[in-house]
Motif scaffolding. Sequence first.
Motif, PDB file in Angstrom:
ATOM      1  N   ILE A   1       0.838  -1.208   0.000  1.00 24.27           N
ATOM      2  CA  ILE A   1       0.000   0.000   0.000  1.00 24.27           C
ATOM      3  C   ILE A   1       0.865   1.247   0.000  1.00 24.27           C
ATOM      4  O   ILE A   1       0.597   2.215  -0.723  1.00 24.27           O
ATOM      5  CB  ILE A   1      -0.952  -0.003   1.215  1.00 24.27           C
ATOM      6  N   ILE A   2       1.922   1.226   0.813  1.00 20.02           N
ATOM      7  CA  ILE A   2       2.839   2.375   0.903  1.00 20.02           C
ATOM      8  C   ILE A   2       3.494   2.652  -0.447  1.00 20.02           C
ATOM      9  O   ILE A   2       3.581   3.798  -0.896  1.00 20.02           O
ATOM     10  CB  ILE A   2       3.895   2.119   1.999  1.00 20.02           C
TER      11      ILE A   2
ATOM     12  N   LEU B   1       0.777   3.976  -3.030  1.00 13.96           N
ATOM     13  CA  LEU B   1       0.391   5.362  -2.750  1.00 13.96           C
ATOM     14  C   LEU B   1       1.484   6.335  -3.169  1.00 13.96           C
ATOM     15  O   LEU B   1       1.213   7.380  -3.769  1.00 13.96           O
ATOM     16  CB  LEU B   1       0.080   5.535  -1.265  1.00 13.96           C
ATOM     17  N   ALA B   2       2.727   6.007  -2.848  1.00 14.92           N
ATOM     18  CA  ALA B   2       3.847   6.885  -3.211  1.00 14.92           C
ATOM     19  C   ALA B   2       3.982   6.999  -4.728  1.00 14.92           C
ATOM     20  O   ALA B   2       4.238   8.090  -5.261  1.00 14.92           O
ATOM     21  CB  ALA B   2       5.146   6.356  -2.607  1.00 14.92           C
TER      22      ALA B   2
ATOM     23  N   TYR C   1       1.626   6.451  -7.184  1.00 17.45           N
ATOM     24  CA  TYR C   1       0.504   7.031  -7.915  1.00 17.45           C
ATOM     25  C   TYR C   1       0.088   8.410  -7.417  1.00 17.45           C
ATOM     26  O   TYR C   1      -0.349   9.249  -8.203  1.00 17.45           O
ATOM     27  CB  TYR C   1      -0.701   6.074  -7.879  1.00 17.45           C
ATOM     28  N   LEU C   2       0.196   8.653  -6.124  1.00 14.13           N
ATOM     29  CA  LEU C   2      -0.238   9.942  -5.588  1.00 14.13           C
ATOM     30  C   LEU C   2       0.895  10.954  -5.449  1.00 14.13           C
ATOM     31  O   LEU C   2       0.645  12.146  -5.252  1.00 14.13           O
ATOM     32  CB  LEU C   2      -0.927   9.746  -4.234  1.00 14.13           C
TER      33      LEU C   2
ATOM     34  N   GLU D   1       0.973  14.141  -2.967  1.00 10.58           N
ATOM     35  CA  GLU D   1      -0.260  14.095  -2.177  1.00 10.58           C
ATOM     36  C   GLU D   1      -0.267  12.928  -1.188  1.00 10.58           C
ATOM     37  O   GLU D   1      -1.114  12.891  -0.287  1.00 10.58           O
ATOM     38  CB  GLU D   1      -1.472  13.975  -3.110  1.00 10.58           C
ATOM     39  N   SER D   2       0.662  11.987  -1.356  1.00 11.81           N
ATOM     40  CA  SER D   2       0.674  10.797  -0.489  1.00 11.81           C
ATOM     41  C   SER D   2       1.442  11.006   0.807  1.00 11.81           C
ATOM     42  O   SER D   2       1.355  10.183   1.723  1.00 11.81           O
ATOM     43  CB  SER D   2       1.303   9.622  -1.243  1.00 11.81           C
TER      44      SER D   2
ATOM     45  N   ILE E   1      -0.470  10.812   4.378  1.00  8.69           N
ATOM     46  CA  ILE E   1      -1.008   9.489   4.692  1.00  8.69           C
ATOM     47  C   ILE E   1       0.114   8.476   4.874  1.00  8.69           C
ATOM     48  O   ILE E   1       0.009   7.565   5.702  1.00  8.69           O
ATOM     49  CB  ILE E   1      -1.998   9.014   3.593  1.00  8.69           C
ATOM     50  N   LEU E   2       1.219   8.626   4.144  1.00  8.30           N
ATOM     51  CA  LEU E   2       2.349   7.705   4.292  1.00  8.30           C
ATOM     52  C   LEU E   2       2.968   7.823   5.685  1.00  8.30           C
ATOM     53  O   LEU E   2       3.330   6.809   6.285  1.00  8.30           O
ATOM     54  CB  LEU E   2       3.417   7.977   3.222  1.00  8.30           C
TER      55      LEU E   2
ATOM     56  N   ALA F   1       9.445   3.846  -1.129  1.00  8.63           N
ATOM     57  CA  ALA F   1       8.589   5.044  -1.165  1.00  8.63           C
ATOM     58  C   ALA F   1       9.429   6.303  -1.037  1.00  8.63           C
ATOM     59  O   ALA F   1       9.169   7.309  -1.722  1.00  8.63           O
ATOM     60  CB  ALA F   1       7.556   4.971  -0.046  1.00  8.63           C
TER      61      ALA F   1
END
Length: 202
Positions: free
Chosen positions: A19-20, A23-24, A26-27, A30-31, A34-35, A81
């Motif tokens: 998930i980490i 998110l890193a 694709y986002l 913006e990630s 949340i990371l 990430a």
Amino acid sequence: MKKRIPLLLIFFRLLLAPIIIVLAYYLKEESRGILVILIFLGLISDIFDGIIARKLKVSSVGLRRLDSQVDLVFWIAVMIACYILNAEILQENKVGLFLLLFMEFLCYAISFIRFSKETCTHAFLSKIWGLFLFSSFVSIIGFGYGGILLQLTIYWGIISQLDVILIILLLPKWQNDIPSSYHANLIRKGIPFKKSKLLNDE
């Protein structure tokens, strides 16, 4: 169900790893927030899985081995990430980081050669290194800063890996939860000692 909590915490940390990275990737920028939260949750799960397992008297060699391997997967995912978001910071410290990765590989290689099993020491210096990793990666992902904190993390990592290598070389047979190379030497000499109930299995 209560006795499965430690295992669920370990698998929760394993689930966080992909998930980490996703998110890193694709986002991107913006990630970051949340990371940082996910890394903190991963650290908390790592701290409490062993404590809860010992409190519930469900701690086992298999659980400890799984915990060690998931820790490795989790922190590698966080490092990936960091590279996605701040490649330049890792590039500036690439020699030290490659040395750490090589020493991690060396720990596993020596352990497999000696005992046909992976290392699972949960040594005290390694636990402190986990806190350094957390601080450095949060600094990179949250604030885009590596600096002296990352350098200290690398230096401490090298020291902790050397300690693990010494533990593996000193142990007469494979064991998990060895606080330090000093304690491994006591085991080699047949001298008993008491482990911390909070940090290690008895």
